[in-house]
Write an enzyme that holds these catalytic residues in place. Structure first.
Site, PDB file in Angstrom:
ATOM      1  N   LYS A 242       0.925  -1.164  -0.069  1.00  0.00           N
ATOM      2  CA  LYS A 242      -0.001   0.130   0.058  1.00  0.00           C
ATOM      3  C   LYS A 242       0.678   1.106   0.023  1.00  0.00           C
ATOM      4  O   LYS A 242       0.677   2.042  -0.850  1.00  0.00           O
ATOM      5  CB  LYS A 242      -1.007   0.004   1.196  1.00  0.00           C
ATOM      6  N   CYS A 296      -3.504  11.663   1.550  1.00  0.00           N
ATOM      7  CA  CYS A 296      -2.901  10.572   1.453  1.00  0.00           C
ATOM      8  C   CYS A 296      -1.526  10.539   0.941  1.00  0.00           C
ATOM      9  O   CYS A 296      -0.212  10.458   1.535  1.00  0.00           O
ATOM     10  CB  CYS A 296      -3.684   9.459   0.741  1.00  0.00           C
TER      11      CYS A 296
HETATM   12  N1  LIG Z   1      -9.912   8.978   1.285  1.00  0.00           N
HETATM   13  C1  LIG Z   1      -9.182   8.122   0.521  1.00  0.00           C
HETATM   14  O1  LIG Z   1      -8.873   8.465  -0.871  1.00  0.00           O
HETATM   15  C2  LIG Z   1      -8.354   6.924   1.073  1.00  0.00           C
HETATM   16  C3  LIG Z   1      -8.090   6.567   2.267  1.00  0.00           C
HETATM   17  N2  LIG Z   1      -7.351   5.545   2.752  1.00  0.00           N
HETATM   18  C4  LIG Z   1      -7.230   5.155   4.026  1.00  0.00           C
HETATM   19  O2  LIG Z   1      -8.460   5.368   4.870  1.00  0.00           O
HETATM   20  C5  LIG Z   1      -8.459   6.082   6.090  1.00  0.00           C
HETATM   21  C6  LIG Z   1      -9.810   6.812   6.328  1.00  0.00           C
HETATM   22  O3  LIG Z   1      -9.808   7.692   5.245  1.00  0.00           O
HETATM   23  P1  LIG Z   1     -11.181   8.475   4.975  1.00  0.00           P
HETATM   24  O4  LIG Z   1     -12.382   7.596   4.928  1.00  0.00           O
HETATM   25  O5  LIG Z   1     -11.064   9.193   3.544  1.00  0.00           O
HETATM   26  O6  LIG Z   1     -11.173   9.270   6.283  1.00  0.00           O
HETATM   27  P2  LIG Z   1     -12.469  10.424   6.583  1.00  0.00           P
HETATM   28  O7  LIG Z   1     -11.821  11.635   7.458  1.00  0.00           O
HETATM   29  O8  LIG Z   1     -13.307  10.711   5.675  1.00  0.00           O
HETATM   30  O9  LIG Z   1     -13.162   9.607   7.853  1.00  0.00           O
HETATM   31  C7  LIG Z   1     -12.902   8.965   8.743  1.00  0.00           C
HETATM   32  C8  LIG Z   1     -14.213   8.472   9.621  1.00  0.00           C
HETATM   33  O10 LIG Z   1     -13.390   8.095  10.725  1.00  0.00           O
HETATM   34  C9  LIG Z   1     -14.153   8.471  12.034  1.00  0.00           C
HETATM   35  N3  LIG Z   1     -13.304   8.353  13.124  1.00  0.00           N
HETATM   36  C10 LIG Z   1     -12.429   8.932  13.648  1.00  0.00           C
HETATM   37  N4  LIG Z   1     -12.034   8.477  14.809  1.00  0.00           N
HETATM   38  C11 LIG Z   1     -12.669   7.493  15.301  1.00  0.00           C
HETATM   39  C12 LIG Z   1     -12.791   6.357  16.220  1.00  0.00           C
HETATM   40  N5  LIG Z   1     -11.765   6.340  17.143  1.00  0.00           N
HETATM   41  N6  LIG Z   1     -13.570   5.476  16.088  1.00  0.00           N
HETATM   42  C13 LIG Z   1     -14.545   5.245  15.282  1.00  0.00           C
HETATM   43  N7  LIG Z   1     -14.313   6.135  14.074  1.00  0.00           N
HETATM   44  C14 LIG Z   1     -13.672   7.260  13.999  1.00  0.00           C
HETATM   45  C15 LIG Z   1     -14.473   9.868  11.599  1.00  0.00           C
HETATM   46  O11 LIG Z   1     -15.361  10.317  12.547  1.00  0.00           O
HETATM   47  C16 LIG Z   1     -14.654  10.069  10.148  1.00  0.00           C
HETATM   48  O12 LIG Z   1     -16.154   9.585   9.960  1.00  0.00           O
HETATM   49  C17 LIG Z   1      -7.103   7.012   5.828  1.00  0.00           C
HETATM   50  O13 LIG Z   1      -6.647   7.318   7.086  1.00  0.00           O
HETATM   51  C18 LIG Z   1      -6.493   6.224   4.962  1.00  0.00           C
HETATM   52  O14 LIG Z   1      -5.642   5.629   5.537  1.00  0.00           O
HETATM   53  C19 LIG Z   1      -7.113   4.697   2.044  1.00  0.00           C
HETATM   54  C20 LIG Z   1      -7.284   4.872   0.592  1.00  0.00           C
HETATM   55  C21 LIG Z   1      -7.839   5.874   0.116  1.00  0.00           C
HETATM   56  C1  LIG Z   2      -2.098   5.345  -6.770  1.00  0.00           C
HETATM   57  C2  LIG Z   2      -3.398   6.115  -6.642  1.00  0.00           C
HETATM   58  O1  LIG Z   2      -3.840   6.471  -7.606  1.00  0.00           O
HETATM   59  N1  LIG Z   2      -3.669   6.319  -5.393  1.00  0.00           N
HETATM   60  C3  LIG Z   2      -5.056   6.977  -5.192  1.00  0.00           C
HETATM   61  C4  LIG Z   2      -4.795   8.182  -4.382  1.00  0.00           C
HETATM   62  O2  LIG Z   2      -5.937   8.885  -4.413  1.00  0.00           O
HETATM   63  P1  LIG Z   2      -5.831  10.299  -4.174  1.00  0.00           P
HETATM   64  O3  LIG Z   2      -7.577  10.827  -3.887  1.00  0.00           O
HETATM   65  O4  LIG Z   2      -5.075  10.932  -3.085  1.00  0.00           O
HETATM   66  O5  LIG Z   2      -5.647  11.216  -5.273  1.00  0.00           O
HETATM   67  P2  LIG Z   2      -4.488  11.302  -6.363  1.00  0.00           P
HETATM   68  O6  LIG Z   2      -4.895  11.147  -7.754  1.00  0.00           O
HETATM   69  O7  LIG Z   2      -3.403  10.333  -6.126  1.00  0.00           O
HETATM   70  O8  LIG Z   2      -3.963  12.880  -6.448  1.00  0.00           O
HETATM   71  C5  LIG Z   2      -3.276  13.250  -5.141  1.00  0.00           C
HETATM   72  C6  LIG Z   2      -2.674  14.878  -5.607  1.00  0.00           C
HETATM   73  O9  LIG Z   2      -1.731  14.719  -6.611  1.00  0.00           O
HETATM   74  C7  LIG Z   2      -1.966  15.260  -7.451  1.00  0.00           C
HETATM   75  N2  LIG Z   2      -1.729  14.743  -9.032  1.00  0.00           N
HETATM   76  C8  LIG Z   2      -2.184  13.601  -9.009  1.00  0.00           C
HETATM   77  C9  LIG Z   2      -1.655  12.894 -10.261  1.00  0.00           C
HETATM   78  C10 LIG Z   2      -0.668  13.482 -11.157  1.00  0.00           C
HETATM   79  O10 LIG Z   2      -0.404  13.083 -11.950  1.00  0.00           O
HETATM   80  N3  LIG Z   2      -0.336  14.899 -10.791  1.00  0.00           N
HETATM   81  C11 LIG Z   2      -0.704  15.664  -9.400  1.00  0.00           C
HETATM   82  O11 LIG Z   2      -0.363  16.613  -9.441  1.00  0.00           O
HETATM   83  C12 LIG Z   2      -3.642  15.464  -7.329  1.00  0.00           C
HETATM   84  O12 LIG Z   2      -3.817  16.822  -8.028  1.00  0.00           O
HETATM   85  C13 LIG Z   2      -3.536  15.640  -6.017  1.00  0.00           C
HETATM   86  O13 LIG Z   2      -3.612  16.942  -5.501  1.00  0.00           O
HETATM   87  O14 LIG Z   2      -4.589   7.550  -3.170  1.00  0.00           O
HETATM   88  C14 LIG Z   2      -5.312   6.809  -2.541  1.00  0.00           C
HETATM   89  C15 LIG Z   2      -5.075   6.710  -1.050  1.00  0.00           C
HETATM   90  O15 LIG Z   2      -4.236   5.843  -0.700  1.00  0.00           O
HETATM   91  O16 LIG Z   2      -5.456   7.143  -0.037  1.00  0.00           O
HETATM   92  C16 LIG Z   2      -5.664   5.675  -3.155  1.00  0.00           C
HETATM   93  O17 LIG Z   2      -6.246   4.686  -2.671  1.00  0.00           O
HETATM   94  C17 LIG Z   2      -5.910   5.848  -4.598  1.00  0.00           C
HETATM   95  O18 LIG Z   2      -6.056   4.851  -5.420  1.00  0.00           O
END
Ligand SMILES: NC(=O)C1=CN([C@@H]2O[C@H](COP(=O)(O)OP(=O)(O)OC[C@H]3O[C@@H](n4cnc5c(N)ncnc54)[C@H](O)[C@@H]3O)[C@@H](O)[C@H]2O)C=CC1
Ligand SMILES: CC(=O)N[C@@H]1[C@@H](OP(=O)(O)OP(=O)(O)OC[C@H]2O[C@@H](n3ccc(=O)[nH]c3=O)[C@H](O)[C@@H]2O)O[C@H](C(=O)O)[C@@H](O)[C@@H]1O
Length: 472
Positions: A242, A296
């Site tokens: 990851k 992230c």
């Molecule tokens: N947002 C993304 O694009 C991605 C995020 N992730 C991972 O997933 C994790 C969560 O991301 P999001 O869902 O985007 O965050 P988010 O900020 O949208 O949601 C987090 C939720 O967790 C809740 N929370 C906080 N403390 C808690 C606790 N002690 N017990 C239960 N719930 C609690 C919050 O109230 C909130 O509703 C990230 O930290 C990241 O590691 C992985 C891939 C994609």
């Molecule tokens: C490899 C990959 O595409 N990872 C995704 C990424 O999602 P995230 O929402 O963070 O968006 P992102 O497309 O990575 O963009 C992150 C930031 O980077 C910028 N960005 C992105 C691609 C690029 O070519 N140039 C650039 O400047 C975007 O504008 C943004 O500000 O990070 C997520 C995560 O791990 O949270 C992951 O699950 C998603 O699949």
């Protein structure tokens, strides 16, 4: 939805170490006799919980935010712009397949499979902050029973599951590690396509602290991921997978950004050179831009840089390059105004797009934050438009005045910076935007504007990575 559920198999109510054929265990999981708890019902947790509810019919969501729990309990979807999610939440809640609680402990006591997807941010000093994870793991430990399976989905530094979560669960529960399952199964989903990704845009990765944990995790995710499950050697390998995905992205974007800074000296369109270089299979240079935002990609490098002794010069340098792009973007504008010997003081700048990427209502580490701050500090009047945002407080603290898209035509604007290309900006009538004394300067930081439209105006347009594209 209900046709997926098999005849209930009540004598199987957990998965780890169960001496029953896997198909019987799978049927029991699909029948709902193995309750699932999802901790964290945010952008990632809510869609994940809804898919598990659709599949098993027996999910308890736990979130400490009462507004989140109230919304879910009412069958409402508080996560916006996720196609299919509102109806899935409404259906699974109405069917009784999905309930929510503000008490992780309550969920832990009722569930046999525990899925953790809470925030894992970094501190002001760029140290991984696992305090939320620790809190949830403690509650799960209190509610843990023999045969339970704990699945960590939130992104963590390598070795967290084995060295931090496992001992914590043993210590709090008093159950020894060979009597419950623990695996790291990273969330690889992108906001805006969460259900599609969770259901199988690409394989799910699972890595357990022992073989039985990996087997049980594989069984769980095979029920929701149509693209299949890749079982890796252990939890640390899965954590590395990851983090490596994110590190690759940050370094690659940094390469694209550094190449873009050569545009003026090379006298070429660097974006064209990148696109053409990418026509051969082992080149995939990403897109230059004004910086890297979100909670992230800008943070994952610190999950490797900070906790370990091994040096990470490349990761550090990539962070420096990406973090320099907001200033680079402001410098492009400053060069223009210096050419007029006006500098940025008392100029007005309109920022288009404040979230970190289009279509996602998230501003963490967004380049617009430092761009607004730098422009205000240089004495410019800064305005900003973002159709996704309701609150602009963190931008107003940086001197920005927020506007609606309709207001921009009444603004005495000297320059525009396109930071995040929301689709709503395609409707902008560029000929109606004019500067009181001189030509409007437009910085297109994403190569997102319609050059044909702009060529019909007198605006000077500088595209990051391309150079001037309308310098009549
Ligand atoms: N947002 C993304 O694009 C991605 C995020 N992730 C991972 O997933 C994790 C969560 O991301 P999001 O869902 O985007 O965050 P988010 O900020 O949208 O949601 C987090 C939720 O967790 C809740 N929370 C906080 N403390 C808690 C606790 N002690 N017990 C239960 N719930 C609690 C919050 O109230 C909130 O509703 C990230 O930290 C990241 O590691 C992985 C891939 C994609
Ligand atoms: C490899 C990959 O595409 N990872 C995704 C990424 O999602 P995230 O929402 O963070 O968006 P992102 O497309 O990575 O963009 C992150 C930031 O980077 C910028 N960005 C992105 C691609 C690029 O070519 N140039 C650039 O400047 C975007 O504008 C943004 O500000 O990070 C997520 C995560 O791990 O949270 C992951 O699950 C998603 O699949």
């Amino acid at each position: 939805m209900t046709e997926q559920r098999r005849q209930s198999d009540h004598d199987i109510d957990s998965l780890y170490g169960v001496e029953k054929p896997s198909n019987r265990q799978r049927d029991a999981f699909l029948s709902g006799s193995i309750p699932v708890a999802v901790y964290g019902l945010g952008k990632m947790g809510l869609p994940l919980a809804a898919v598990f509810a659709e599949t098993t019919g027996n999910v308890i969501g736990a979130d400490i935010d009462p507004a989140v729990v109230e919304a879910v309990t009412d069958g409402d979807c508080h996560v916006k712009r996720e196609p299919g999610l509102p109806s899935l939440v409404a259906e699974t809640v109405a069917e009784g397949a999905f309930t929510a609680t503000t008490s992780p402990l309550d969920a832990a006591k009722r569930a046999s499979v525990h899925v953790v997807i809470v925030p894992t941010p970094i501190t002001e000093d760029n140290e991984p902050d696992l305090s939320i994870l620790d809190a949830v793991v403690e509650e799960i430990g209190i509610g843990l029973e023999r045969g339970d399976l704990v699945l960590i989905e939130c992104t963590v530094p390598p070795r967290t599951t084995a060295d931090r979560v496992l001992p914590a669960l043993e210590g709090t529960s008093g159950i020894s590690r060979d009597e419950f399952g623990l695996a790291f199964c990273p969330e690889r989903t992108s906001s805006g396509q969460a259900l599609e990704d969770i259901r199988g845009s690409y394989p799910k990765i699972v890595g357990g602290v022992d073989e039985e944990s990996t087997r049980a995790a594989n069984l769980v995710y095979e029920t929701i991921n149509d693209d299949g499950v890749i079982q890796v050697t252990d939890a640390t390998t899965a954590e590395a997978v990851k983090v490596f995905e994110g590190l690759y992205r940050d370094v690659n974007i940094a390469l694209a950004n550094e190449l873009a800074t050569f545009t003026d000296e090379f006298g070429i369109d660097v974006r064209e050179a990148i696109d053409v270089a990418n026509t051969q299979p082992y080149c995939d240079i990403h897109d230059p831009g004004p910086g890297v935002g979100g909670h992230c990609i800008p943070f994952y490098p610190y999950f490797v840089i900070e906790p370990f002794e091994t040096g990470a010069p490349l990761l550090r340098t990539a962070r420096e390059v990406n973090d320099s792009m907001p200033s680079y973007t402001v410098d492009k504008l400053r060069e223009e105004f210096d050419a007029e010997r006006a500098g940025l003081t008392d100029t007005s700048v309109l920022l288009l797009g404040l979230t970190y990427r289009p279509g996602v209502e998230e501003t963490r580490a967004s380049p617009s934050l430092s761009i607004a701050e730098e422009l205000s500090a240089a004495g410019a009047d800064v305005y900003g438009v973002d159709p996704l945002l309701e609150s602009f407080e963190e931008f107003e603290e940086r001197g920005l005045t927020s506007l609606s898209l309709d207001d921009i035509y009444d603004l005495p604007v000297d320059s525009v910076i396109l930071i995040t290309p929301h689709e709503e900006f395609e409707l902008i009538r560029w000929d109606k935007l004019d500067r009181t004394d001189g030509r409007l300067i437009v910085i297109d930081s994403r190569d997102a504007l319609d050059q044909k439209v702009l060529s019909q105006t007198s605006h000077r347009v500088y595209t990051l990575g391309t150079g001037f594209t309308n310098d009549v």
